[in-house]
Design a protein around this motif. Sequence first.
Motif, mmCIF file in Angstrom:
data_model
loop_
_atom_site.group_PDB
_atom_site.id
_atom_site.type_symbol
_atom_site.label_atom_id
_atom_site.label_comp_id
_atom_site.label_asym_id
_atom_site.label_seq_id
_atom_site.Cartn_x
_atom_site.Cartn_y
_atom_site.Cartn_z
ATOM 1 N N THR A 115 -2.733 -1.475 -7.312
ATOM 2 C CA THR A 115 -4.262 -0.884 -7.278
ATOM 3 C C THR A 115 -5.167 -0.948 -6.414
ATOM 4 O OG1 THR A 115 -2.316 -0.891 -9.898
ATOM 5 C CG2 THR A 115 -4.742 -0.398 -9.397
ATOM 6 N N LEU A 116 -6.032 -1.999 -7.063
ATOM 7 C CA LEU A 116 -7.106 -2.143 -6.355
ATOM 8 C C LEU A 116 -7.626 -2.061 -4.781
ATOM 9 C CD1 LEU A 116 -8.443 -5.117 -8.151
ATOM 10 C CD2 LEU A 116 -8.288 -2.454 -8.981
ATOM 11 N N HIS A 117 -6.325 -2.509 -4.085
ATOM 12 C CA HIS A 117 -6.607 -2.583 -2.326
ATOM 13 C C HIS A 117 -6.244 -0.997 -2.152
ATOM 14 C CE1 HIS A 117 -5.348 -3.851 1.401
ATOM 15 N NE2 HIS A 117 -6.744 -3.801 1.766
ATOM 16 N N LYS A 118 -4.625 -0.417 -3.127
ATOM 17 C CA LYS A 118 -4.826 1.146 -2.827
ATOM 18 C C LYS A 118 -7.063 2.887 -2.636
ATOM 19 C CE LYS A 118 0.222 1.200 -3.461
ATOM 20 N NZ LYS A 118 1.327 1.613 -4.799
ATOM 21 N N ILE A 119 -7.093 1.897 -4.106
ATOM 22 C CA ILE A 119 -8.322 2.223 -4.209
ATOM 23 C C ILE A 119 -9.080 1.863 -2.905
ATOM 24 C CG2 ILE A 119 -10.355 2.555 -5.602
ATOM 25 C CD1 ILE A 119 -8.951 1.968 -8.112
ATOM 26 N N ALA A 120 -9.225 0.776 -2.836
ATOM 27 C CA ALA A 120 -10.442 0.878 -1.550
ATOM 28 C C ALA A 120 -9.969 1.085 -0.450
ATOM 29 C CB ALA A 120 -10.604 -1.132 -1.522
ATOM 30 N N ARG A 121 -8.727 1.256 0.262
ATOM 31 C CA ARG A 121 -8.579 1.552 1.605
ATOM 32 C C ARG A 121 -6.915 2.599 1.882
ATOM 33 N NH1 ARG A 121 -9.085 -2.192 5.207
ATOM 34 N NH2 ARG A 121 -9.082 -4.284 4.193
ATOM 35 N N GLY A 122 -6.777 3.410 0.255
ATOM 36 C CA GLY A 122 -6.063 3.972 0.767
ATOM 37 C C GLY A 122 -4.494 4.222 0.371
ATOM 38 N N LEU A 123 -2.858 4.983 0.333
ATOM 39 C CA LEU A 123 -2.528 5.352 0.579
ATOM 40 C C LEU A 123 -1.353 5.335 1.861
ATOM 41 C CD1 LEU A 123 -0.514 5.222 -1.837
ATOM 42 C CD2 LEU A 123 0.051 7.169 -1.674
ATOM 43 N N LEU A 124 -0.768 3.780 2.126
ATOM 44 C CA LEU A 124 0.102 3.903 3.060
ATOM 45 C C LEU A 124 1.397 4.937 3.494
ATOM 46 C CD1 LEU A 124 0.256 2.067 6.344
ATOM 47 C CD2 LEU A 124 2.348 0.916 5.273
ATOM 48 N N THR A 125 0.506 5.950 3.708
ATOM 49 C CA THR A 125 1.771 7.173 4.112
ATOM 50 C C THR A 125 3.168 7.537 5.555
ATOM 51 O OG1 THR A 125 0.196 8.501 4.649
ATOM 52 C CG2 THR A 125 0.462 8.765 2.611
ATOM 53 N N LEU B 79 0.821 -1.426 0.233
ATOM 54 C CA LEU B 79 0.683 0.133 0.381
ATOM 55 C C LEU B 79 0.640 1.455 -0.305
ATOM 56 C CD1 LEU B 79 -3.062 -0.661 2.589
ATOM 57 C CD2 LEU B 79 -2.939 -0.557 -0.166
ATOM 58 N N THR B 80 1.679 0.932 -0.337
ATOM 59 C CA THR B 80 2.648 2.360 -0.021
ATOM 60 C C THR B 80 3.008 2.902 -1.621
ATOM 61 O OG1 THR B 80 4.974 0.982 -0.460
ATOM 62 C CG2 THR B 80 4.375 1.166 2.155
ATOM 63 N N PRO B 81 3.704 4.054 -1.695
ATOM 64 C CA PRO B 81 3.803 4.418 -3.203
ATOM 65 C C PRO B 81 4.693 4.072 -3.961
ATOM 66 C CG PRO B 81 3.453 6.588 -1.443
ATOM 67 C CD PRO B 81 3.775 4.997 -0.655
ATOM 68 N N THR B 82 4.520 3.724 -5.119
ATOM 69 C CA THR B 82 5.896 3.759 -6.353
ATOM 70 C C THR B 82 6.564 4.371 -6.548
ATOM 71 O OG1 THR B 82 4.735 3.776 -8.308
ATOM 72 C CG2 THR B 82 3.932 1.851 -7.263
ATOM 73 N N ARG B 83 8.167 3.706 -6.187
ATOM 74 C CA ARG B 83 8.875 4.533 -6.513
ATOM 75 C C ARG B 83 8.321 5.066 -7.823
ATOM 76 N NH1 ARG B 83 11.754 7.649 -4.421
ATOM 77 N NH2 ARG B 83 12.273 5.767 -3.278
ATOM 78 N N ARG B 84 8.007 5.265 -8.763
ATOM 79 C CA ARG B 84 7.568 6.286 -9.726
ATOM 80 C C ARG B 84 6.660 7.323 -9.510
ATOM 81 N NH1 ARG B 84 3.984 3.692 -15.081
ATOM 82 N NH2 ARG B 84 4.238 4.983 -16.529
ATOM 83 N N ALA B 85 5.851 6.574 -9.229
ATOM 84 C CA ALA B 85 4.884 7.710 -8.919
ATOM 85 C C ALA B 85 5.717 8.612 -7.794
ATOM 86 C CB ALA B 85 3.557 6.862 -7.630
ATOM 87 N N LEU B 86 6.355 8.535 -6.709
ATOM 88 C CA LEU B 86 7.370 9.531 -5.676
ATOM 89 C C LEU B 86 7.981 10.692 -7.036
ATOM 90 C CD1 LEU B 86 8.166 7.689 -2.801
ATOM 91 C CD2 LEU B 86 6.239 8.868 -3.111
ATOM 92 N N ASP B 87 8.486 9.963 -8.037
ATOM 93 C CA ASP B 87 9.378 10.681 -8.627
ATOM 94 C C ASP B 87 8.506 11.546 -9.553
ATOM 95 O OD1 ASP B 87 11.476 9.091 -7.803
ATOM 96 O OD2 ASP B 87 11.584 7.650 -9.695
ATOM 97 N N GLU C 283 -4.937 7.119 11.143
ATOM 98 C CA GLU C 283 -3.266 8.239 11.177
ATOM 99 C C GLU C 283 -2.235 8.030 10.249
ATOM 100 O OE1 GLU C 283 -3.101 7.187 15.059
ATOM 101 O OE2 GLU C 283 -4.312 8.712 15.559
ATOM 102 N N ARG C 284 -2.199 6.785 9.489
ATOM 103 C CA ARG C 284 -1.141 6.245 8.445
ATOM 104 C C ARG C 284 -1.178 6.573 7.093
ATOM 105 N NH1 ARG C 284 -0.527 0.561 10.317
ATOM 106 N NH2 ARG C 284 1.492 0.697 9.606
ATOM 107 N N THR C 285 -2.770 6.648 6.734
ATOM 108 C CA THR C 285 -2.954 6.695 5.515
ATOM 109 C C THR C 285 -3.892 7.335 4.850
ATOM 110 O OG1 THR C 285 -5.154 5.286 5.838
ATOM 111 C CG2 THR C 285 -3.036 3.739 5.643
ATOM 112 N N VAL C 286 -3.991 7.974 3.225
ATOM 113 C CA VAL C 286 -4.844 9.076 2.286
ATOM 114 C C VAL C 286 -5.668 8.222 1.695
ATOM 115 C CG1 VAL C 286 -4.799 10.594 0.821
ATOM 116 C CG2 VAL C 286 -2.115 10.396 2.966
ATOM 117 N N ALA C 287 -6.941 7.767 2.015
ATOM 118 C CA ALA C 287 -7.510 7.358 1.471
ATOM 119 C C ALA C 287 -8.794 8.317 0.459
ATOM 120 C CB ALA C 287 -8.685 6.069 2.165
ATOM 121 N N LYS C 288 -9.297 8.498 -0.587
ATOM 122 C CA LYS C 288 -10.416 9.489 -1.028
ATOM 123 C C LYS C 288 -11.647 8.209 -1.628
ATOM 124 C CE LYS C 288 -6.473 12.691 -1.596
ATOM 125 N NZ LYS C 288 -5.553 13.244 -2.363
ATOM 126 N N PRO C 289 -12.461 8.691 -2.009
ATOM 127 C CA PRO C 289 -13.930 8.399 -2.585
ATOM 128 C C PRO C 289 -13.033 9.141 -4.340
ATOM 129 C CG PRO C 289 -14.077 10.609 -1.779
ATOM 130 C CD PRO C 289 -13.099 10.155 -1.047
#
Length: 461
Positions: free
Chosen positions: A280-290, A165-173, A299-305
């Motif tokens: 991909t699908l789990h990040k949409i459902a549960r959010g991004l672990l930041t 659930l962490t961001p990919t390196r490509r997305a961070l770049d 407190e640990r994730t960013v989730a959006k509809p």
Amino acid sequence: MTTPAHPPGPAPVLEPEPLLPVAAPAPAFVGHRQEDAAALRRYTDATEHALAALPAVPGRTAAQQRSAERLHTAVRAARRAFLAHHVDTVYGELTEGLTRRLRLPELLAAAAEHVPGLLPTRAQLDAEQRRIQAHKEGREIDQGLFCGAVLRSPTAGTHLIETMLTPTRRALDLAEEFRGTGRVRLGTVLVERRGHAAHVTFQNTHCLNAEDNRLNADLETAVDLALLDDRVRVGVLRGGEMEHPRYRGRRVFSAGINLRDLRDGAISFVDFLLGRELGTLHKIARGLLTDPAPGAWTERTVAKPWIGAVDSFAIGGGMQLLLVLDRVVAETGAYVALPAAEEGIVPGLGNLRLTRLTGGRLARQIVLGGRRITMADPEARLLCDEVVPPEAMDEAVERAVRELGAPAVAANRRMLNLAEEPLDLYRAYLAEFAVAQVARAYSQDVLAKVEARRQRPSARR
């Protein structure tokens, strides 16, 4: 006068078929990590030696192929037994006591080196990639066994799920570019920020947005970018206009897995079949672990509809995608389908999530019977929130963006998702899925179906 008969010649000498290799006696693991690893390596080395005595898959006789399958079955049983004793220990070693986060491809590569014989080597995987699916040894099946064992463990499985659930390196770049320009093109996906919404458009146009390794990687990056951008409050998924002659100029949501790529051996278990579920699908459902530190998910994730706009059809993986979205808008002529029985593979987490929306009986009709749901069917209301004429799609999507952009939506959808799909339920399902899905991808009926499909034109692929 008759011609005298020739005396019978000697009977032809039949060459005896070479003795087929057999599996060595299975090792008896004693529960000691180093001793058991050494025993596993000796056993797998002997098995690989026996397999090397056989021709490559395309040149094998039926008897030789059966022998190879018995060898694979025996060594996989040994790997399962080793993992039953040591999966938590091995995972802890690879992650330095759960302090190091290895995404799925990195984890498998590290495990192959750390415990020789437990997983296929890089050379073996490279050799497999050069072959069509039917000509492979099925080395990915061994990866599936390892992933299933890791996910079965509450400790190791939860850590891997969080890691994915962490961001990919490509997305961070690319995050700074997206924040600055509000637009990034990712090959098969375009992501644009319009107001407070991130519009993600599938552009795998030559194959009706069929899913493949590249589309999944691009889509996960786009989802990451939307979740990382503080100005984005809502995500929108929609298919772009097609190049395919039958649908030229029309939008299509998704044609599902690219069966031609599956036949050609170009659909990866790690990067697609399992990776899209964990990423991909789990990040949409549960959010991004930041934040990797322990604590509450809020407190640990960013989730959006997320909103899905379905033009034409959402088949297979496209329909699976709808099951993790918060609002689905479809045009009147659209339909959805999970053709698992036709394709022969497991429809991702569709078996887990579909029942919640439709009930068990309709879910079985869709998954086991291949029932297609059109937007004119009464059952469509269980899968879509709004059905509108094609010309009203843009307006309906913008209305959904406004409604789901309200401040309390993100918090409430997070709690709904926790209630509907607790993490342990997700993990337990995925542990079985990892093993079942990769086995289906190499089963004879699936190989026959994708080969037959290749021999005839298809409107969908």
